[in-house]
Motif scaffolding. Structure first.
Motif, PDB file in Angstrom:
ATOM      1  N   UNK B  84     -16.517 -60.625 -30.722  1.00 45.61           N
ATOM      2  CA  UNK B  84     -15.911 -59.541 -29.571  1.00 45.61           C
ATOM      3  C   UNK B  84     -15.594 -58.303 -30.285  1.00 45.61           C
ATOM      4  N   UNK B  85     -15.779 -57.082 -29.616  1.00 52.68           N
ATOM      5  CA  UNK B  85     -15.712 -55.793 -29.989  1.00 52.68           C
ATOM      6  C   UNK B  85     -14.361 -55.151 -29.373  1.00 52.68           C
ATOM      7  N   UNK B  86     -13.494 -54.622 -30.037  1.00 54.83           N
ATOM      8  CA  UNK B  86     -12.520 -53.674 -29.257  1.00 54.83           C
ATOM      9  C   UNK B  86     -12.105 -52.446 -29.627  1.00 54.83           C
ATOM     10  N   UNK B 103      -8.965 -70.031 -29.427  1.00 52.21           N
ATOM     11  CA  UNK B 103     -10.374 -69.798 -29.728  1.00 52.21           C
ATOM     12  C   UNK B 103     -10.723 -69.698 -30.955  1.00 52.21           C
ATOM     13  N   UNK B 104     -11.881 -69.536 -31.555  1.00 61.21           N
ATOM     14  CA  UNK B 104     -12.292 -69.421 -32.953  1.00 61.21           C
ATOM     15  C   UNK B 104     -13.366 -68.030 -32.499  1.00 61.21           C
ATOM     16  N   UNK B 105     -13.262 -67.038 -32.844  1.00 59.42           N
ATOM     17  CA  UNK B 105     -13.857 -65.806 -32.495  1.00 59.42           C
ATOM     18  C   UNK B 105     -13.610 -64.831 -33.568  1.00 59.42           C
ATOM     19  N   UNK B 106     -14.701 -64.060 -34.034  1.00 59.27           N
ATOM     20  CA  UNK B 106     -14.753 -62.748 -34.707  1.00 59.27           C
ATOM     21  C   UNK B 106     -14.113 -61.593 -33.818  1.00 59.27           C
ATOM     22  N   UNK B 107     -13.581 -60.720 -34.283  1.00 58.51           N
ATOM     23  CA  UNK B 107     -13.245 -59.600 -33.633  1.00 58.51           C
ATOM     24  C   UNK B 107     -13.178 -58.293 -34.576  1.00 58.51           C
ATOM     25  N   UNK B 108     -14.105 -57.411 -33.986  1.00 63.34           N
ATOM     26  CA  UNK B 108     -14.661 -56.295 -34.669  1.00 63.34           C
ATOM     27  C   UNK B 108     -13.786 -55.231 -34.012  1.00 63.34           C
ATOM     28  N   UNK B 109     -13.041 -54.290 -34.614  1.00 61.12           N
ATOM     29  CA  UNK B 109     -12.155 -53.276 -34.092  1.00 61.12           C
ATOM     30  C   UNK B 109     -12.737 -52.335 -34.528  1.00 61.12           C
ATOM     31  N   UNK B 110     -13.279 -51.347 -33.725  1.00 60.08           N
ATOM     32  CA  UNK B 110     -13.495 -49.890 -34.147  1.00 60.08           C
ATOM     33  C   UNK B 110     -12.571 -49.071 -34.444  1.00 60.08           C
ATOM     34  N   UNK B 111     -12.943 -47.971 -34.767  1.00 55.06           N
ATOM     35  CA  UNK B 111     -11.857 -47.077 -35.004  1.00 55.06           C
ATOM     36  C   UNK B 111     -12.045 -45.893 -33.923  1.00 55.06           C
ATOM     37  N   UNK B 112     -10.946 -46.009 -33.011  1.00 60.00           N
ATOM     38  CA  UNK B 112     -10.833 -45.082 -31.961  1.00 60.00           C
ATOM     39  C   UNK B 112      -9.618 -44.294 -32.013  1.00 60.00           C
ATOM     40  N   UNK B 147     -27.099 -62.641 -33.062  1.00 60.52           N
ATOM     41  CA  UNK B 147     -26.899 -61.451 -33.155  1.00 60.52           C
ATOM     42  C   UNK B 147     -26.269 -60.914 -31.806  1.00 60.52           C
ATOM     43  N   UNK B 148     -25.398 -61.598 -31.197  1.00 60.35           N
ATOM     44  CA  UNK B 148     -24.913 -61.266 -29.883  1.00 60.35           C
ATOM     45  C   UNK B 148     -23.665 -60.785 -29.984  1.00 60.35           C
ATOM     46  N   UNK B 149     -23.321 -59.548 -29.580  1.00 58.02           N
ATOM     47  CA  UNK B 149     -21.870 -58.996 -29.388  1.00 58.02           C
ATOM     48  C   UNK B 149     -21.405 -59.124 -27.989  1.00 58.02           C
ATOM     49  N   UNK B 150     -20.130 -59.311 -28.150  1.00 58.89           N
ATOM     50  CA  UNK B 150     -19.271 -59.094 -26.401  1.00 58.89           C
ATOM     51  C   UNK B 150     -18.624 -57.920 -26.403  1.00 58.89           C
ATOM     52  N   UNK B 151     -18.862 -56.968 -25.769  1.00 51.72           N
ATOM     53  CA  UNK B 151     -17.875 -55.930 -25.610  1.00 51.72           C
ATOM     54  C   UNK B 151     -17.428 -55.524 -24.344  1.00 51.72           C
ATOM     55  N   UNK B 152     -16.062 -55.163 -24.137  1.00 55.76           N
ATOM     56  CA  UNK B 152     -15.501 -54.918 -22.959  1.00 55.76           C
ATOM     57  C   UNK B 152     -16.344 -53.996 -21.977  1.00 55.76           C
ATOM     58  N   UNK B 153     -16.421 -54.491 -20.930  1.00 56.68           N
ATOM     59  CA  UNK B 153     -17.165 -53.756 -20.017  1.00 56.68           C
ATOM     60  C   UNK B 153     -17.036 -52.234 -19.975  1.00 56.68           C
ATOM     61  N   UNK B 154     -15.790 -51.884 -19.969  1.00 57.44           N
ATOM     62  CA  UNK B 154     -15.551 -50.375 -19.958  1.00 57.44           C
ATOM     63  C   UNK B 154     -15.923 -49.453 -21.028  1.00 57.44           C
ATOM     64  N   UNK B 155     -16.243 -50.344 -22.140  1.00 57.46           N
ATOM     65  CA  UNK B 155     -16.911 -49.692 -23.372  1.00 57.46           C
ATOM     66  C   UNK B 155     -18.344 -49.254 -23.105  1.00 57.46           C
ATOM     67  N   UNK B 173     -23.383 -58.347 -24.724  1.00 55.43           N
ATOM     68  CA  UNK B 173     -23.181 -58.767 -23.590  1.00 55.43           C
ATOM     69  C   UNK B 173     -21.979 -57.988 -22.964  1.00 55.43           C
ATOM     70  N   UNK B 174     -21.890 -57.611 -21.716  1.00 53.15           N
ATOM     71  CA  UNK B 174     -20.647 -56.856 -21.356  1.00 53.15           C
ATOM     72  C   UNK B 174     -19.556 -57.749 -20.711  1.00 53.15           C
ATOM     73  N   UNK B 175     -18.535 -57.891 -21.402  1.00 53.30           N
ATOM     74  CA  UNK B 175     -17.450 -58.808 -21.116  1.00 53.30           C
ATOM     75  C   UNK B 175     -16.740 -58.206 -19.948  1.00 53.30           C
TER      76      UNK B 175
END
Lengths: 104, 361
Positions: B84-86, B103-112, B147-155, B173-175
């Motif tokens: 997941x990306x946030x 849940x067992x997930x990776x979370x990629x946090x971008x610098x905003x 090679x699948x990322x899940x991003x929040x739709x609003x991203x 994939x837009x979450x």
């Protein structure tokens, strides 16, 4: 119960959204990313169903793989427009700046 | 010294130090993968976090409420686990980690820089370039086989999925819009229901932005106090009478515009916020006229000031909503600003007439 069904509409004809049906390949990416269900599929093409619900966020145009969508993206924020008018610039949130602070 | 994903990237903010991360209350350990240590998130949001959330809603620390960007682990993710990306706004991060419990997930946090996903995407900091940069910096491809990322739709406002695919090979994939729908989204094999895609702006959402509206409208109570002092001074023999009436009639415009307007947004007539606000302001003025029974000129001044100020305040609420467009806002500003200014100026003139001509009493 408004929260379930309410569809928000701002000013009539207040959107610069354009869809070029000739280019559309019907991938439905725009339906996936639109926060206000502006689009629908008709056969194998996307179409604009609810133009007045468009807030010009620009997500559809950015994610259209064939550039069939055009929109002038921007913040729908009167304060940003007023600041821009006072300074003679484009609308600005006055929040980017050096410290990169938040706003909206 | 073992390499952590965080030390591998340049600390983005002056306020952060590598070691300070060790004390972050939302990290409870490290996942070891080869030579790498990936911080594990705590899934419980504590009382202190909630207290901070309330503070942020009132504008306290709002512009510096952030977590360290980089890769995090929720649970014990493996090579097939979803990614997941946030954004690194701590409020969003806290809401997300609470939903990831179990849940067992990776979370990629971008610098905003501590801005939420949607706003950051609008400004470009939650964007294609930053996503590609973080994928590279965290070497995420070494940790998972897919090679699948899940991003929040609003991203999607800032990230172009076709471009990310072309330039990095990662699919997006837009979450769902809301973190609360994530579990259902993952369970359904990355399928969204229509409700998951729609941005709402219900009463609860509108009242959550009211505190900040209140804080940002600080000139309103100040102006009301000054006007009351002026009225007391000009009011001759009955200074307190003038003072409290002015303070009530004008001071109430503060909560009226900050709380009542957002609450009544869908009920007030017209699509234009300026008209909605003018209607609310007019209603308030009529209530006050019935209650206080001022003279003709004061009544006229009250109607004009209440209507113009509330209209202006309401128009500025567009920036806090989830559905107003810039084209629309420009149309609205062009039509409304002159009547608002003229109404306010006329109110001042009529109030002055009321005082100096002695008609107001």
């Amino acid at each position: 119960m408004e929260h379930a069904m309410k569809r928000w509409h701002y000013i009539r004809n207040g959107s610069s959204l354009k869809l070029d049906s000739e280019r559309c390949i019907g991938c439905s990416a725009c339906l996936q990313v639109c926060p206000h269900q502006v689009f629908g599929m008709q056969g194998r093409k996307a179409q604009i169903l609810d133009r007045d619900a468009c807030m010009e966020c620009g997500a559809c145009a950015r994610n259209c793989p064939v550039q069939a969508l055009q929109v002038q993206p921007g913040v729908g924020c009167v304060a940003a427009i007023l600041i821009g008018k006072l300074r003679g610039t484009a609308p600005t949130c006055e929040c980017g700046g050096s410290k990169g602070g938040a706003c909206c | 010294m073992l390499l952590t994903p965080v030390s591998a990237v340049k600390p983005p903010l002056a306020g952060y130090r590598k070691l300070s991360q060790l004390q972050k209350p939302y990290i409870n350990g490290y996942l070891i993968r080869g030579l790498r240590q990936i911080p594990c998130m705590v899934s419980t949001v504590k009382f202190r976090d909630r207290l901070e959330h309330v503070g942020v809603q009132w504008g306290i620390r709002r512009n510096s409420y952030m977590v360290l960007p980089g890769l995090y682990a929720a649970g014990s993710p493996g090579r097939q686990s979803p990614v997941l990306v946030t954004a690194n706004y701590k409020l969003s991060f806290d809401m997300l980690r609470r939903e990831l419990a179990g849940l067992d997930v990776w979370l990629l946090v971008l610098d905003t820089t501590g801005v939420n996903v949607w706003c950051a995407a609008g400004k470009g900091s939650f964007g294609t370039a930053e996503l590609l940069r973080k994928l590279q910096q965290t070497r995420l491809d070494e940790l998972v086989d897919h090679r699948q990322l899940i991003l929040p739709q609003l991203g999607a406002v800032g990230v172009s999925a076709p471009e990310v695919l072309r330039r990095s090979g990662w699919r997006i994939a837009w979450g769902p819009v809301r973190a609360a729908d994530l579990k259902a989204f993952l369970a359904a094999g990355l399928q969204k229901t229509a409700g998951m895609s729609r941005v709402r702006f219900g009463l609860g959402d509108r009242l959550r932005v009211a505190p900040l509206e209140t804080v940002q409208a600080w000139p309103l109570p100040l102006a009301a106090v000054l006007a009351a002092a002026l009225a007391a001074w000009l009011g001759g023999g009955r200074p307190w009478d003038y003072a409290w009436k002015t303070l009530l009639a004008l001071g109430a415009l503060w909560p009226l515009g900050s709380w009542l307007f957002p609450a009544l947004l869908p009920v007030l007539p017209s699509r234009a916020f300026s008209v909605k606000g003018a209607v609310l302001g007019l209603l308030w003025a009529l209530c006050m006229i019935l209650l206080l029974q001022p003279g003709f000129w004061f009544a006229l001044a009250l109607i004009l000031v209440s209507t113009s100020v509330t209209s202006f305040k309401a128009m500025n609420f567009t920036g806090a909503t989830t559905f107003t467009s810039q084209t629309g806002a420009m149309l609205e500003v062009d039509k409304a600003i002159i009547p608002q200014l003229a109404g306010f100026a006329a109110a001042v003139v009529f109030a002055a007439i009321g005082f100096f001509a002695g008609f107001g009493v």
